[in-house]
Design a protein around this motif. Structure first.
Motif, short mmCIF file in Angstrom:
data_model
loop_
_atom_site.label_atom_id
_atom_site.label_comp_id
_atom_site.label_asym_id
_atom_site.label_seq_id
_atom_site.Cartn_x
_atom_site.Cartn_y
_atom_site.Cartn_z
N GLU A 165 -29.39 12.52 -30.00
CA GLU A 165 -29.79 13.86 -29.58
C GLU A 165 -31.13 13.84 -28.87
N ALA A 166 -32.05 13.00 -29.37
CA ALA A 166 -33.35 12.87 -28.71
C ALA A 166 -33.19 12.32 -27.30
N THR A 167 -32.23 11.40 -27.11
CA THR A 167 -31.98 10.86 -25.77
C THR A 167 -31.51 11.95 -24.83
N ILE A 168 -30.62 12.83 -25.30
CA ILE A 168 -30.14 13.94 -24.48
C ILE A 168 -31.31 14.85 -24.10
N ILE A 169 -32.20 15.12 -25.05
CA ILE A 169 -33.38 15.95 -24.76
C ILE A 169 -34.23 15.31 -23.67
N SER A 172 -39.98 12.49 -28.74
CA SER A 172 -39.65 11.51 -29.76
C SER A 172 -39.38 12.27 -31.06
N ILE A 173 -38.42 11.80 -31.84
CA ILE A 173 -38.12 12.49 -33.09
C ILE A 173 -39.26 12.34 -34.10
N ASP A 174 -40.20 11.42 -33.85
CA ASP A 174 -41.36 11.24 -34.73
C ASP A 174 -42.56 12.05 -34.27
N ASP A 175 -42.42 12.72 -33.13
CA ASP A 175 -43.51 13.51 -32.58
C ASP A 175 -43.66 14.81 -33.36
N ASP A 176 -44.87 15.09 -33.85
CA ASP A 176 -45.09 16.32 -34.60
C ASP A 176 -45.97 17.31 -33.84
N SER A 177 -46.01 17.16 -32.53
CA SER A 177 -46.82 18.07 -31.72
C SER A 177 -46.16 19.44 -31.64
N ILE A 184 -39.44 22.19 -28.61
CA ILE A 184 -38.26 21.55 -28.03
C ILE A 184 -37.13 21.48 -29.06
N GLN A 185 -37.46 21.15 -30.29
CA GLN A 185 -36.43 21.07 -31.32
C GLN A 185 -35.83 22.45 -31.61
N TYR A 186 -36.65 23.49 -31.52
CA TYR A 186 -36.14 24.84 -31.74
C TYR A 186 -35.18 25.27 -30.63
N VAL A 187 -35.34 24.68 -29.46
CA VAL A 187 -34.46 25.01 -28.33
C VAL A 187 -33.08 24.37 -28.51
N TRP A 188 -33.03 23.22 -29.13
CA TRP A 188 -31.79 22.44 -29.22
C TRP A 188 -30.64 23.23 -29.82
N TRP A 229 -3.29 24.96 -43.03
CA TRP A 229 -4.23 24.14 -42.28
C TRP A 229 -4.92 25.03 -41.25
N SER A 230 -6.12 24.63 -40.86
CA SER A 230 -6.88 25.36 -39.85
C SER A 230 -7.28 24.41 -38.73
N LEU A 231 -7.09 24.86 -37.50
CA LEU A 231 -7.58 24.12 -36.34
C LEU A 231 -8.93 24.73 -35.97
N CYS A 232 -9.98 23.93 -36.10
CA CYS A 232 -11.34 24.47 -36.01
C CYS A 232 -12.14 23.83 -34.88
N ARG A 233 -13.14 24.56 -34.46
CA ARG A 233 -14.13 24.06 -33.52
C ARG A 233 -15.27 23.48 -34.35
N VAL A 234 -15.68 22.25 -34.05
CA VAL A 234 -16.71 21.58 -34.83
C VAL A 234 -17.73 20.93 -33.90
N TYR A 235 -18.93 20.71 -34.42
CA TYR A 235 -19.93 19.98 -33.67
C TYR A 235 -19.64 18.48 -33.76
N VAL A 236 -19.75 17.80 -32.65
CA VAL A 236 -19.58 16.35 -32.64
C VAL A 236 -20.80 15.71 -31.98
N SER A 237 -21.08 14.49 -32.34
CA SER A 237 -22.24 13.76 -31.85
C SER A 237 -22.18 13.55 -30.34
#
Length: 216
Positions: free
Chosen positions: A5-9, A23-28, A34-38, A116-124
């Protein structure tokens, strides 16, 4: 957040001229923005269509208690899905859609003992199709334009590129084309209609004797 996900950002940041600065380790403060936008971009893009690469069939878990609403069985719906399922079925291949049901308090009620349910899911991002990933990067770049550059014009232009003009209600742009292509890649006819006599008349062969199935 994962490295993928960080690479996509960073692809999106590079697209708007900021370079791979996240960077996912960045705490600025900027990294936090940026993380809130994702997540809003994920919600919008995954929620706008039942993308074939982001669907999954789940067996629903039946509730032990007998429903008080007149139906014979109740089921919990799959956790982690995006929105309500595309359809509910009495078989795992989702070829027999359930038409007589109700949803109450996030649970499914019907007269079928197994569902059964056919669902929309988040994928990597590792399984996103390349053309979909490119469209997502454009959309993400639009959402990043203001927190990174305070550039509302860039945001508006990229939103149009990604989703089309307001007259299209968010179904245009590159995502609109991808939705059309994804729909065209599915089997002829909506599986939800395959047990409907009029649809069977059109899509099934004469060997199915569709009319006789509904003559009783």
């Amino acid at each position: 957040m994962t490295e993928d996900e960080a690479t996509i950002i960073n692809y999106a940041l590079t697209d708007i001229g900021a370079g791979p600065m996240f960077s996912i380790d960045d705490d600025s403060e900027l990294a936090e923005q940026i993380q809130y936008v994702w997540q809003p971009v994920v919600d919008r893009t995954f929620g706008m269509h039942y993308w074939s690469f982001a669907r999954k069939t789940f067996r629903n878990e039946r509730l032990a208690a007998t429903p008080e609403n007149g139906f014979s069985y109740g089921f919990t719906l799959p956790p982690g899905r995006i929105g309500n399922p595309l359809k509910y079925s009495a078989d795992p291949r989702c070829r027999s859609p359930i038409r007589d049901f109700t949803l109450e308090a996030g649970q499914l009620y019907c007269d079928h003992p197994d569902t059964w349910s056919l669902c929309r899911v988040y994928v990597s991002p590792t399984v996103w199709p390349p053309e979909w990933r490119a469209a997502f990067i454009t959309a993400l770049g639009a959402y990043l334009a203001v927190p990174v550059w305070q550039d509302r014009q860039m945001r508006d232009d990229m939103l149009v590129e990604a989703f089309g003009t307001t007259s299209r209600d968010g179904t245009g742009g590159v995502f609109g084309r991808l939705m059309a292509q994804d729909a065209a890649s599915q089997p002829v006819g909506d599986p939800q209609t395959w047990d409907d006599p009029l649809s069977n008349a059109r899509f099934n062969s004469a060997r199915d004797h569709w009319a006789g199935r509904y003559a009783e």
